[in-house]
Design an enzyme around this catalytic site. Structure first.
Site, short mmCIF file in Angstrom:
data_model
loop_
_atom_site.label_atom_id
_atom_site.label_comp_id
_atom_site.label_asym_id
_atom_site.label_seq_id
_atom_site.Cartn_x
_atom_site.Cartn_y
_atom_site.Cartn_z
N ASP A 49 4.22 -7.80 3.43
CA ASP A 49 3.16 -7.02 4.07
C ASP A 49 2.18 -7.95 4.76
O ASP A 49 2.14 -9.16 4.49
CB ASP A 49 2.43 -6.17 2.99
N ASP A 53 4.59 -10.06 8.99
CA ASP A 53 4.35 -9.11 10.07
C ASP A 53 5.76 -8.75 10.57
O ASP A 53 6.50 -9.65 11.02
CB ASP A 53 3.53 -9.80 11.18
N VAL A 54 6.11 -7.49 10.48
CA VAL A 54 7.51 -7.12 10.79
C VAL A 54 7.85 -7.29 12.27
O VAL A 54 9.01 -7.13 12.65
CB VAL A 54 7.86 -5.68 10.33
N TYR A 67 4.14 7.75 18.02
CA TYR A 67 4.55 7.77 16.61
C TYR A 67 5.88 8.53 16.44
O TYR A 67 6.80 8.04 15.77
CB TYR A 67 3.43 8.43 15.79
N LYS A 114 9.52 7.15 15.06
CA LYS A 114 10.17 7.71 13.87
C LYS A 114 11.47 8.42 14.23
O LYS A 114 12.44 8.41 13.47
CB LYS A 114 9.21 8.66 13.15
N SER A 160 0.83 -1.21 0.00
CA SER A 160 0.00 0.00 0.00
C SER A 160 0.86 1.26 0.00
O SER A 160 2.04 1.24 0.39
CB SER A 160 -0.89 -0.02 1.26
#
Ligand SMILES: NC(=O)c1ccc[n+]([C@@H]2O[C@H](COP(=O)([O-])OP(=O)(O)OC[C@H]3O[C@@H](n4cnc5c(N)ncnc54)[C@H](O)[C@@H]3O)[C@@H](O)[C@H]2O)c1
Length: 285
Positions: free
Chosen positions: A63, A84-85, A189, A193, A42
């Site tokens: 993914d 799934d990471v 988040y 990051k 995606s």
């Protein structure tokens, strides 16, 4: 005798000038090699998967989303692997599949999730403070998942023969402008990051001896399914676009993919974090 460039042109001749203006750029070979894109089903990841395939790479779309991932893999003549990471063995499956297709030269970490919640609630109760399990989940997917893919893919790359540019591979991870200008509610988040930004240089240093480059992209507001779909989402995105410095719109996944490709293939790009954001600096909310 005049010194000669690799092209065979004399250094002080017009040929040397032409060489500079047309570009003496070393690029890592990717045609016929394999590449893994996590979150490749995606948005930005799908744009990157298409761009890599257009350069002749065999792309593994890694993914959670099987239907979209399969469809994209068929479109680009690549392979979908359900990953799934947060599951190390599934990342290893994707690497094993990639190595069947060609030497692994590129990893792009685009798998990620967003979350918005303030650090404390309004009622003064401990129970309404930020959900700690959710904080851990965002870190597990966005940060630890990216690092797990990097450490394993880089191990596989390190075993390969270098390309003609002396490289064994290149890695790009997706951070966010939230790493620098995190908004209200973005503690989890932004932490995830910011972790990606912070580990870029030390990992690039770790992998230099193996001939592997490492860079990070920090996207601004990019038009992907992360904002949802339908009329309400379109209206929301149009409003968001007005806050971009210039141009006043969201970025496209292909504009992001273009930068990712440059970072992967330009042999002189290493240990850098690049904002691709139309100049936006996010306000508190
Ligand atoms: N769209 C934006 O404005 C924007 C801005 C800054 C950063 N980013 C980052 O770019 C990356 C891609 O975002 P996008 O906008 O293309 O989002 P998207 O939702 O379109 O794509 C993300 C993909 O990651 C996959 N994914 C989620 N959790 C996963 C997991 N545990 N294992 C494997 N795959 C998983 C999803 O299934 C999805 O296909 C993310 O890391 C996101 O945080 C996006």
């Amino acid at each position: 005798m005049l010194a000669r460039h690799e092209s065979g042109c004399a250094a002080s001749s017009n040929c040397g000038v032409r060489e500079r203006t047309t570009g003496n750029i070393r690029r890592m070979e990717i045609a016929g090699a394999s590449a893994i894109v996590t979150g490749g089903a995606s948005g930005i990841g799908a744009g990157v998967a298409r761009a890599l395939a257009a350069k002749g790479a065999h792309v593994v779309v890694a993914d959670l989303q099987a239907e979209k991932g399969q469809a994209l893999a068929e479109e680009i003549d690549g392979v979908f692997v359900s990953v799934d990471v947060t599951r190390t063995e599934q990342i290893e499956d994707a690497i094993a599949r990639a190595l069947e297709l060609g030497p692994l030269r590129a990893l792009v970490n685009s798998a990620g999730i967003g979350w918005a919640q303030r650090t404390i609630g309004r009622d003064g109760e401990y129970s309404s403070a930020h959900d700690l399990a959710v904080f851990s989940k965002v870190i597990a997917i966005n940060l630890i998942g990216s690092f797990d893919a990097i450490r394993l893919a880089a191990t596989a790359m390190s075993r390969s023969e270098p390309t003609s540019t002396g490289e064994k591979g290149a890695i790009v991870s997706m951070a966010s402008v939230a790493a620098f200008d995190g908004q209200i509610g973005q503690a989890a988040y932004s932490a995830s990051k910011g972790g990606i930004v912070g580990m870029t240089l030390p990992i690039a240093r770790d992998l230099a001896a193996a001939g592997i480059r490492v860079n990070t992209v920090a996207p601004g507001l990019i038009d992907t399914p992360i904002y949802g779909e339908g009329d309400a989402a379109e209206a929301f995105k149009a409003k968001l676009g007005q806050s971009v410095l210039f141009p006043h719109r969201l970025g496209t996944p292909d504009e992001l993919a273009s930068m990712v490709l440059e970072l992967l293939l330009n042999s002189y790009m290493n240990a850098e974090v690049v904002r691709v954001d139309g100049g936006i600096r996010m306000p508190p909310k």
